[in-house]
Motif scaffolding. Structure first.
Motif, PDB file in Angstrom:
ATOM      1  N   LEU A 236      10.077  39.065  18.583  1.00 39.53           N
ATOM      2  CA  LEU A 236      10.645  37.767  18.973  1.00 39.53           C
ATOM      3  C   LEU A 236      11.353  37.103  17.799  1.00 39.53           C
ATOM      4  O   LEU A 236      12.438  36.526  17.956  1.00 39.53           O
ATOM      5  N   LYS A 237      10.766  37.185  16.626  1.00 35.04           N
ATOM      6  CA  LYS A 237      11.386  36.572  15.452  1.00 35.04           C
ATOM      7  C   LYS A 237      12.678  37.272  15.061  1.00 35.04           C
ATOM      8  O   LYS A 237      13.634  36.628  14.598  1.00 35.04           O
ATOM      9  N   LEU A 238      12.725  38.586  15.246  1.00 38.64           N
ATOM     10  CA  LEU A 238      13.896  39.358  14.834  1.00 38.64           C
ATOM     11  C   LEU A 238      15.062  39.248  15.808  1.00 38.64           C
ATOM     12  O   LEU A 238      16.225  39.357  15.403  1.00 38.64           O
ATOM     13  N   THR A 239      14.769  39.058  17.086  1.00 39.40           N
ATOM     14  CA  THR A 239      15.819  39.187  18.100  1.00 39.40           C
ATOM     15  C   THR A 239      16.254  37.870  18.721  1.00 39.40           C
ATOM     16  O   THR A 239      17.314  37.823  19.359  1.00 39.40           O
ATOM     17  N   THR A 240      15.465  36.813  18.594  1.00 33.80           N
ATOM     18  CA  THR A 240      15.848  35.539  19.195  1.00 33.80           C
ATOM     19  C   THR A 240      16.391  34.596  18.125  1.00 33.80           C
ATOM     20  O   THR A 240      16.063  34.712  16.946  1.00 33.80           O
TER      21      THR A 240
ATOM     22  N   VAL B 259      24.686  37.827  27.537  1.00 35.37           N
ATOM     23  CA  VAL B 259      25.964  37.129  27.700  1.00 35.37           C
ATOM     24  C   VAL B 259      26.074  36.507  29.090  1.00 35.37           C
ATOM     25  O   VAL B 259      26.484  35.340  29.232  1.00 35.37           O
ATOM     26  N   TRP B 260      25.708  37.262  30.124  1.00 33.74           N
ATOM     27  CA  TRP B 260      25.778  36.716  31.474  1.00 33.74           C
ATOM     28  C   TRP B 260      24.796  35.563  31.655  1.00 33.74           C
ATOM     29  O   TRP B 260      25.122  34.555  32.301  1.00 33.74           O
ATOM     30  N   ALA B 261      23.606  35.690  31.071  1.00 33.92           N
ATOM     31  CA  ALA B 261      22.617  34.610  31.182  1.00 33.92           C
ATOM     32  C   ALA B 261      23.098  33.358  30.444  1.00 33.92           C
ATOM     33  O   ALA B 261      22.892  32.232  30.906  1.00 33.92           O
ATOM     34  N   SER B 262      23.739  33.532  29.291  1.00 32.92           N
ATOM     35  CA  SER B 262      24.232  32.379  28.531  1.00 32.92           C
ATOM     36  C   SER B 262      25.316  31.629  29.275  1.00 32.92           C
ATOM     37  O   SER B 262      25.532  30.440  29.031  1.00 32.92           O
ATOM     38  N   ASN B 263      25.994  32.311  30.206  1.00 32.12           N
ATOM     39  CA  ASN B 263      27.021  31.665  31.024  1.00 32.12           C
ATOM     40  C   ASN B 263      26.486  31.226  32.385  1.00 32.12           C
ATOM     41  O   ASN B 263      27.265  30.843  33.257  1.00 32.12           O
TER      42      ASN B 263
ATOM     43  N   THR C  62      14.925  34.166  25.725  1.00 28.88           N
ATOM     44  CA  THR C  62      15.435  32.798  25.570  1.00 28.88           C
ATOM     45  C   THR C  62      16.678  32.571  26.428  1.00 28.88           C
ATOM     46  O   THR C  62      16.842  31.501  27.017  1.00 28.88           O
ATOM     47  N   GLU C  63      17.559  33.569  26.515  1.00 25.78           N
ATOM     48  CA  GLU C  63      18.755  33.432  27.350  1.00 25.78           C
ATOM     49  C   GLU C  63      18.389  33.401  28.834  1.00 25.78           C
ATOM     50  O   GLU C  63      18.977  32.627  29.612  1.00 25.78           O
ATOM     51  N   LEU C  64      17.425  34.238  29.234  1.00 27.32           N
ATOM     52  CA  LEU C  64      16.988  34.233  30.628  1.00 27.32           C
ATOM     53  C   LEU C  64      16.344  32.900  30.995  1.00 27.32           C
ATOM     54  O   LEU C  64      16.518  32.408  32.114  1.00 27.32           O
ATOM     55  N   LYS C  65      15.636  32.310  30.055  1.00 30.13           N
ATOM     56  CA  LYS C  65      15.008  31.014  30.305  1.00 30.13           C
ATOM     57  C   LYS C  65      16.064  29.932  30.519  1.00 30.13           C
ATOM     58  O   LYS C  65      15.940  29.092  31.431  1.00 30.13           O
TER      59      LYS C  65
ATOM     60  N   SER D  30       6.659  27.144  23.389  1.00 31.24           N
ATOM     61  CA  SER D  30       6.806  26.449  22.099  1.00 31.24           C
ATOM     62  C   SER D  30       8.250  26.002  21.871  1.00 31.24           C
ATOM     63  O   SER D  30       8.493  24.938  21.297  1.00 31.24           O
ATOM     64  N   LEU D  31       9.194  26.801  22.343  1.00 33.51           N
ATOM     65  CA  LEU D  31      10.597  26.382  22.233  1.00 33.51           C
ATOM     66  C   LEU D  31      10.871  25.151  23.080  1.00 33.51           C
ATOM     67  O   LEU D  31      11.605  24.244  22.657  1.00 33.51           O
ATOM     68  N   ASP D  32      10.294  25.111  24.275  1.00 36.13           N
ATOM     69  CA  ASP D  32      10.482  23.941  25.132  1.00 36.13           C
ATOM     70  C   ASP D  32       9.878  22.693  24.496  1.00 36.13           C
ATOM     71  O   ASP D  32      10.485  21.611  24.526  1.00 36.13           O
TER      72      ASP D  32
END
Length: 323
Positions: free
Chosen positions: A82-86, A202-206, A237-240, A276-278
């Protein structure tokens, strides 16, 4: 005199002895016609087809592929993945006192030939190697619409993937999607995995939930749970943000086999990270508080200025009526 006699004897010996034959190489060269010699020289100077192809490939510097080694995350703890990829902030450049000599050389080469796709690609590679992501993206965008001029399919794929990845990392989500849609889906399994993971993000971010879930399900198809949950962590994070987190989580949860404790722990850790991000977004940091106070002060000042202008205008109109 004796010296004169010696010289005469040497001259007679030279006349009597037969001429020495020329060296073998010289004899062959003398027998060859000029046209034949020119043909031999041209055939030796011209590189073989395999050598020419190798030289052409060496001139192009392949850009590194996004998430090229997903398998290396299998042995990593889910928290480390999670730390490396988000990412919660934009992609930042590496602090450098100055650009390297290799970058300056690549810039000079591109200045001499500004329309060369190879030199555009190689300058982007040099910027990326120095950690200058925004400058790399700016260079790659110069050749985005001409990517079909890149000769090798793999080089073209990596070029567009890197342009879309950097746009995504710099929060230029629409640009990232526009570039991504120009990428031809690869047939190589390793390249396909990178393509599907970036596509889900990318699709989730849009905000396209359907396409994001489609790419995610294809990315985890046929994988074991260990790798599936790590791919899920990378795109969580993008899916969320897109509202597709719960649907993707259900897909991962259904793949858990045997009800062992490890899968449940990994999913629980991903859930805790997202929560925790929320909460972090809800907590107001001192910087955010200072900014809000500054905006409130500016708003109050503008309101008071408008009130003063209104009062002066009313007073001016009243004076005109009295006259």
């Amino acid at each position: 005199p004796p010296s004169v006699a010696v010289h005469r004897l040497l001259a007679v010996a030279r006349r009597a002895s037969p001429p020495l034959p020329p060296p073998p190489r010289l004899a062959v060269a003398m027998d060859e016609s000029p046209a034949r010699m020119a043909a031999i020289a041209s055939s030796e100077a011209e590189p073989r087809p395999d050598q020419a192809e190798a030289t052409t490939e060496e001139e192009w510097k392949p850009l590194p592929l996004y998430m090229a080694r997903v398998d290396r995350f299998d042995q990593e703890n889910i928290v480390d993945v999670l730390k490396l990829t988000t990412r919660s902030t934009k992609l930042k450049n590496a602090p450098l006192p100055s650009l390297s000599n290799a970058v300056w050389e690549a810039k000079d080469e591109l200045t001499k030939d500004p329309f060369s796709m190879r030199k555009i690609n190689n300058l982007g590679f040099m910027y990326l190697r120095d950690g200058q992501h925004d400058q790399c993206l700016n260079v790659l965008m110069r050749g985005w619409k001409r990517s079909n001029e890149i000769p090798a399919e793999s080089l073209r794929f990596r070029y567009l993937m890197k342009a879309s990845e950097l746009s995504f990392g710099l929060w230029k989500f629409r640009q990232a999607l526009t570039i991504f849609r120009d990428i031809i889906e690869p047939s190589d399994p390793g390249e396909l995995k990178s393509y599907l993971i970036l596509g889900a993000q990318v699709w989730a971010s849009n905000g396209d939930v359907t396409q994001a879930l489609k790419f995610f399900q294809r990315a985890v198809e046929g994988e074991e749970f260990t790798r599936t949950v790590r791919i899920f962590a990378a795109v969580s994070t993008e899916l969320k943000k897109a509202g597709a987190y719960e649907a993707a989580r259900s897909t991962v949860e259904n793949m858990a086999s045997g009800g062992s404790q490890a899968p449940c722990t990994d999913l629980a850790l991903v859930d805790a990270f997202i929560e925790s991000l929320d909460k972090r977004r809800e907590v107001v940091t001192p910087e955010q508080l200072q900014r809000r106070i500054m905006l409130a002060g500016v708003g109050a000042g503008v309101f008071m200025l408008l009130c003063l202008l209104y009062w002066l205008e009313s007073r001016s109109l009243a004076a005109m009526k009295w006259k």
